[in-house]
Design a protein around this motif. Structure first.
Motif, short mmCIF file in Angstrom:
data_model
loop_
_atom_site.label_atom_id
_atom_site.label_comp_id
_atom_site.label_asym_id
_atom_site.label_seq_id
_atom_site.Cartn_x
_atom_site.Cartn_y
_atom_site.Cartn_z
N THR A 1 0.66 -1.13 0.07
CA THR A 1 -0.04 0.02 0.01
C THR A 1 1.14 1.42 0.21
OG1 THR A 1 -1.76 -1.17 1.28
CG2 THR A 1 -1.70 1.16 1.28
N HIS A 2 0.85 2.14 -1.03
CA HIS A 2 1.50 3.28 -1.08
C HIS A 2 0.60 4.50 -0.64
CE1 HIS A 2 4.34 0.98 -3.72
NE2 HIS A 2 2.95 0.42 -4.13
N LEU A 3 1.07 5.54 0.17
CA LEU A 3 0.48 6.57 0.61
C LEU A 3 1.34 7.90 0.08
CD1 LEU A 3 -0.91 6.07 4.15
CD2 LEU A 3 -2.19 5.78 1.90
N MET A 4 0.59 8.85 -0.18
CA MET A 4 1.13 10.06 -0.42
C MET A 4 0.33 11.33 0.50
SD MET A 4 0.29 10.34 -4.52
CE MET A 4 0.96 11.91 -5.00
N ALA A 5 1.26 12.17 0.69
CA ALA A 5 0.50 13.59 1.37
C ALA A 5 0.56 14.45 0.33
CB ALA A 5 1.43 13.97 2.57
N VAL A 6 -0.66 15.31 0.32
CA VAL A 6 -0.64 16.59 -0.64
C VAL A 6 -1.22 17.63 -0.11
CG1 VAL A 6 -0.84 14.85 -2.75
CG2 VAL A 6 -2.78 15.64 -1.42
N ASN A 7 -0.85 18.76 -0.40
CA ASN A 7 -1.85 20.08 0.04
C ASN A 7 -2.85 20.27 -0.85
OD1 ASN A 7 -0.55 21.28 -2.30
ND2 ASN A 7 0.95 22.40 -1.02
N SER A 8 -3.64 21.32 -0.47
CA SER A 8 -4.91 21.53 -1.40
C SER A 8 -4.48 21.87 -2.62
CB SER A 8 -5.51 22.87 -0.67
OG SER A 8 -4.71 23.76 -0.15
N ALA A 9 -3.19 22.38 -3.14
CA ALA A 9 -2.99 22.55 -4.44
C ALA A 9 -2.43 21.08 -5.13
CB ALA A 9 -1.90 23.53 -4.71
N ARG A 10 -2.66 19.86 -4.33
CA ARG A 10 -2.20 18.53 -4.99
C ARG A 10 -0.64 18.49 -5.18
NH1 ARG A 10 -6.27 15.16 -3.67
NH2 ARG A 10 -6.05 13.99 -5.56
N ASP A 11 0.09 19.56 -4.41
CA ASP A 11 1.50 19.43 -4.64
C ASP A 11 1.62 18.26 -3.65
OD1 ASP A 11 1.98 21.64 -6.07
OD2 ASP A 11 1.79 22.77 -3.98
N LEU A 12 2.87 17.42 -4.02
CA LEU A 12 3.28 16.14 -3.05
C LEU A 12 4.12 16.52 -2.11
CD1 LEU A 12 3.18 13.23 -2.75
CD2 LEU A 12 5.10 12.98 -4.61
N LEU A 13 4.11 16.23 -0.80
CA LEU A 13 4.82 16.59 0.17
C LEU A 13 5.59 15.43 0.79
CD1 LEU A 13 1.87 18.97 2.03
CD2 LEU A 13 3.59 19.52 0.13
N GLY A 14 5.05 14.27 0.46
CA GLY A 14 5.71 13.24 1.16
C GLY A 14 5.11 11.80 0.86
N VAL A 15 5.95 10.66 1.15
CA VAL A 15 5.43 9.52 0.43
C VAL A 15 5.83 8.46 1.74
CG1 VAL A 15 5.60 9.83 -1.92
CG2 VAL A 15 7.44 8.81 -0.76
N GLY A 16 5.15 7.09 1.71
CA GLY A 16 5.50 6.05 2.48
C GLY A 16 4.85 4.88 2.09
#
Ligand SMILES: CC(C)(COP(=O)(O)OP(=O)(O)OC[C@H]1O[C@@H](n2cnc3c(N)ncnc32)[C@H](O)[C@@H]1OP(=O)(O)O)[C@@H](O)C(=O)NCCC(=O)NCCS
Length: 147
Positions: A46-61
């Motif tokens: 399972t892959h997860l990503m953190a995005v902000n409201s502009a859908r910029d990618l901030l982090g993954v795990g």
């Protein structure tokens, strides 16, 4: 602080950006080529990503299972300018919740020595040496019992 959402990459573009950030943070600094950030377990993780409201990618795990009771988190990587602002914690907590829901009793990580403090704060404890990456990055195996 802008609103941060944790999502699973679903479109080809999101998956591309997911792997690019993993490579940029965890492989490029050691001159490893694009592609070196992937492994065969990616297909059943399972892959997860953190995005902000502009859908910029901030982090993954990523989470995979070593057995029905043991999950393993790998490839935690937060964009340089966003480190130390709680995003790693958000991703890790979401992966832990998911592992718990899927029946895991514990989670293990192979932590880079530089990241041991991060996992310690989240309740992980060292259990022994982990793998050595590129002959120079020592890892410590850490474990957290899920409740
Ligand atoms: C390690 C990493 C995943 C942590 O994510 P993050 O978003 O920066 O961490 P957070 O902001 O959620 O930090 C949570 C807590 O851990 C602490 N922490 C974060 N990184 C730390 C580190 N490298 N060493 C010690 N403590 C750390 C923070 O100070 C914070 O403490 P606080 O709650 O008292 O404020 C991230 O910094 C990163 O991608 N680092 C480079 C790649 C890497 O080392 N990945 C891990 C490979 S095993």
């Amino acid at each position: 602080m802008t609103r941060i959402t944790i999502i699973e990459p679903s479109s080809p573009d999101e998956l591309d950006r997911y792997y690019q950030l993993r490579w940029k943070i965890l492989r490029a600094p050691w001159n490893q080529p694009p592609g070196s950030e992937r492994d065969p377990l990616d297909e059943r993780s399972t892959h997860l990503m953190a995005v902000n409201s502009a859908r910029d990618l901030l982090g993954v795990g990523r989470l995979h299972f070593n057995s029905i009771r043991e999950g393993q988190v790998r490839y935690m990587a937060i964009a340089i300018n966003n480190q130390r602002s709680g995003i790693g914690t958000l991703i890790l907590e979401t992966l832990e919740d998911l592992a718990r829901r899927l029946g895991a009793a514990r989670i293990v990580v192979d932590a880079r020595e530089s990241a041991i403090g991060f996992y310690r704060k989240r309740g992980y404890r060292p259990t022994g040496p982990g793998h050595m990456l590129f002959g120079q990055i020592a890892h410590i195996r850490m474990r957290k019992i899920l409740r």
